[in-house]
Write an enzyme that holds these catalytic residues in place. Structure first.
Site, PDB file in Angstrom:
ATOM      1  N   GLU A   1      42.570  35.002  39.377  1.00 54.14           N
ATOM      2  CA  GLU A   1      42.194  36.717  39.993  1.00 54.14           C
ATOM      3  C   GLU A   1      40.682  37.084  39.902  1.00 54.14           C
ATOM      4  O   GLU A   1      39.994  37.058  39.018  1.00 54.14           O
ATOM      5  CB  GLU A   1      42.910  37.480  38.770  1.00 54.14           C
ATOM      6  CG  GLU A   1      43.105  39.009  39.524  1.00 54.14           C
ATOM      7  CD  GLU A   1      43.011  40.164  38.384  1.00 54.14           C
ATOM      8  OE1 GLU A   1      42.802  40.850  38.357  1.00 54.14           O
ATOM      9  OE2 GLU A   1      42.036  39.730  37.633  1.00 54.14           O
TER      10      GLU A   1
ATOM     11  N   ASP B   1      42.631  35.111  33.883  1.00 52.45           N
ATOM     12  CA  ASP B   1      42.842  36.616  34.673  1.00 52.45           C
ATOM     13  C   ASP B   1      41.356  37.105  34.288  1.00 52.45           C
ATOM     14  O   ASP B   1      40.876  36.753  33.810  1.00 52.45           O
ATOM     15  CB  ASP B   1      43.684  37.679  33.624  1.00 52.45           C
ATOM     16  CG  ASP B   1      43.284  39.312  33.327  1.00 52.45           C
ATOM     17  OD1 ASP B   1      44.152  39.974  34.808  1.00 52.45           O
ATOM     18  OD2 ASP B   1      43.109  39.621  32.564  1.00 52.45           O
TER      19      ASP B   1
END
Length: 632
Positions: free
Chosen positions: A366, A313
């Site tokens: 990401e 993330d």
């Protein structure tokens, strides 16, 4: 680059382990630090608190007496260790850290394998023994998730996918298995991706404010229950990707923040150690022991839980020192630039270690910027991820489709711009949770027009996504065309499956996944420029695009998309081969809730050159629809 040492299977903390830990190359600390039951009784404990003047274990076994079970310093390593004979699996514990200021901090174990059920914050002594039954999946998974394989991901938030009818509580790991497997098979996805399951104190963070980097959240069951869920998914041929957050952590006093009375895990300078977007703390990636901690966390989920991949993330926030900061709120690197050189080095080491030990998994970034080489191998100067989320495609496409069709002819570039960079990275095309929350509305609600046009636009969006090069990701509820945006306190609106228009979208998603998995041209060259060629990118006035996909042996597939609510007759589309071309999929088919306009199952290609191709098809293009054709 420093060699990454493999996970050690032994229990004892050796001098070599200490060396690797302090060197920043250990990847197996989940088996070394923390609490571990001993076969002859009791448990051994080890905690890293280099600036403490003393440390002990407090818990159920000693009435939480900080003087009962002191730990001994392991040389100058910063590690405190000891054995507690009265401790047993299931006991709750914390570490009592004595600071040089005379205070005592009760801290949850950073390496705990299990925790109390939030909002309680204690660590729990736990044995991770489990008998796995997924050997066939594990042996074959490398071929099922390579860059040439169809990877279609169903993104799931465990707490709000489905709730019990009796009490409204979230399903447990055990209760989730059967309905999740059934639904994933119905939709045809190859993988599920769980939003972070790592323990987190605030449910509303969806797991992105992690405090337990080695423990699955206890909200839904015990560690073995989560293992059993993954085991079941594997036995049914479904891969599992775990969302993992090494970019920041919350400032809760019971956890990592100021762990030994100093800024140990985080940078002391807020210009480096405080994240303004999430009011959280940033790991000090330059500290060797922090690298070992995070490497070991990643390895723990891949090894102990058989995860098939990690989605890392907020990588962009790690790469740039000035991310979300104004001038004066950040510090340049040693070379005067804005790149976070320590974080970049950490990510390179992370990916080198993961792929070195697990060449059959995938690590997804990401990452929302144009930082070069995110998915390029480290040996060629890249960061070493296997795949990167294409956030640009997602933003451009949703922005384009949110416009009234009459205005789309002025924004054709939002569809075609991706071809400029489509193969600069290995991409996944995400329609994720972030796009359907916090007032952004559901995907269906973003679409313009009356209800018929909204559903048609949504079917077109999904079909266009699956036709383009790149792996696929869809968030739960999107397959049912929910009207309401995601609410983590509720569940997917399952009743919509019984409403014809919504069931039509669900049927389409299943057929798109079937096409993606069975048509080699739609997946084999997802990350190779040989797999894509425009045939008509420039018909902005009609808002039409057409392109070819190719398999590794050169077999073609044609995609044609009409982004207006007008039927287009006698559209000529160039193709590379003659003969009959089968209409493989039509998003306007009546079984999907469309108008049923189409080409009666296929079209004969004629030797009429068009769009630089030797043959052409004469097509009827339905309104707001995507068609897929392949030679018979």
């Amino acid at each position: 680059m420093t060699t990454l040492h493999p996970t050690s299977r032994s229990e004892a903390l050796t001098d070599q382990d200490v060396y690797w830990f302090n060197e920043g190359t250990h990847r197996g600390l989940g088996r070394k630090l923390g609490a571990h039951p001993l076969p002859d009784g009791g448990a051994r404990f080890a905690v890293w608190a280099p600036n403490a003047v003393g440390a002990s274990v407090v818990g159920d076994f000693n009435s939480w007496d900080a003087n009962a079970d002191p730990l001994t310093a392991r040389g100058v390593s910063g590690i405190w260790e000891g054995r507690v004979l009265a401790a047993a699996p299931g006991d709750v514990y914390k570490f009592a850290i004595r600071t040089d200021g005379g205070g005592v901090l009760e801290k949850a174990d950073p390496f705990a394998h299990c925790t109390e059920v939030p909002p309680r914050t204690g660590s729990v002594i736990w044995d991770l023994d489990y008998e796995w039954h997924d050997a066939s999946w594990m042996a074959a998974r490398g071929g099922l998730q390579g860059l040439d394989a169809p990877i279609s991901i169903y993104e799931v938030h465990l707490g709000s996918w489905r709730r019990r009818a009796t009490d409204g509580h979230s399903l447990s790991y055990t209760e989730l298995a059967d309905p999740l497997i059934e639904h994933v098979h119905r939709c045809g996805f190859t993988h599920v991706e769980f939003l972070p399951v790592m323990e987190h104190p605030f449910y509303g963070s969806w797991g992105y404010q992690t405090t337990g980097y080695f423990a699955p959240t206890r909200r839904f069951g015990d560690p073995q229950d989560f293992m059993a869920l993954i085991d079941r998914l594997h036995r049914d041929g479904i891969g599992v990707i775990l969302d993992w957050v090494p970019s920041h952590f919350p400032s809760d006093a019971f956890a990592l923040a100021e762990f030994d009375g100093t800024h140990l895990f985080e940078h002391a300078d807020p210009r480096l150690g405080f994240h303004p977007d999430w009011n959280s703390l940033i790991f000090n990636y330059g500290r060797h022991e922090i690298r070992s901690f995070l490497f070991s966390s990643a390895e723990h989920w891949l090894d102990a839980y058989h995860a098939d991949g990690l989605r890392v993330d907020a990588v962009a926030s790690m790469l740039y020192l000035d991310y979300s900061r104004r001038p004066g709120e950040w510090l340049p690197n040693a070379e005067g630039g804005r790149e976070n050189l320590e974080a970049i080095s950490f990510l390179q080491q992370l990916n080198t270690g993961i792929y070195g030990d697990h060449p059959d998994v995938q690590v997804f970034a990401e990452e929302s910027t144009a930082f070069p080489g995110v998915s390029k191998p480290v040996e060629f100067g890249g960061i070493g991820f296997g795949l990167k989320w294409d956030m640009g495609w997602m933003h451009d496409t949703l922005d384009y489709l949110s416009r009234e069709p009459v205005h789309r002819r002025f924004h054709q570039g939002q569809l075609t711009f991706r071809s400029v960079y489509a193969f600069s990275e290995n991409f996944t095309l995400p329609l994720s949770h972030d796009e359907v929350v916090h007032g952004k509305r559901s995907l269906l609600s973003k679409m313009p027009g009356d209800d018929w046009q909204r559903f048609a636009n949504l079917r077109l969006l999904y079909s266009y996504q699956f036709a383009l090069p790149g792996k696929k990701l869809l968030f739960m509820g999107d397959e049912l065309a929910q009207w309401h945006e995601w609410d983590h306190e509720s569940e997917v609106d399952w009743a919509l499956a019984n409403v014809s228009t919504h069931a039509g979208v669900l049927n389409l998603v299943g057929d798109l996944n079937h096409c993606y998995r069975t048509a080699p041209a739609l997946h084999e060259l997802d990350c190779d420029p040989r797999g894509f060629e425009w045939t008509q990118p420039n018909d902005a006035e009609a808002s039409l695009v057409s392109f070819l996909r190719f398999s590794s042996d050169g077999s073609p597939l044609l995609a044609v998309c009409n982004f207006t609510p007008v039927v287009r007759h006698n559209v000529s589309a160039g193709v590379p081969a003659g003969g009959f071309w089968v209409e493989l999929l039509n998003s306007d088919a009546s079984e999907y809730g469309g108008s049923g306009v189409g080409n009666l199952g296929g079209v004969e290609a004629h030797a009429v050159p068009n769009h630089s191709m030797p043959y052409s098809l004469t097509l009827t293009i339905p309104p707001l629809a995507c068609l897929l054709f392949q030679p018979q």
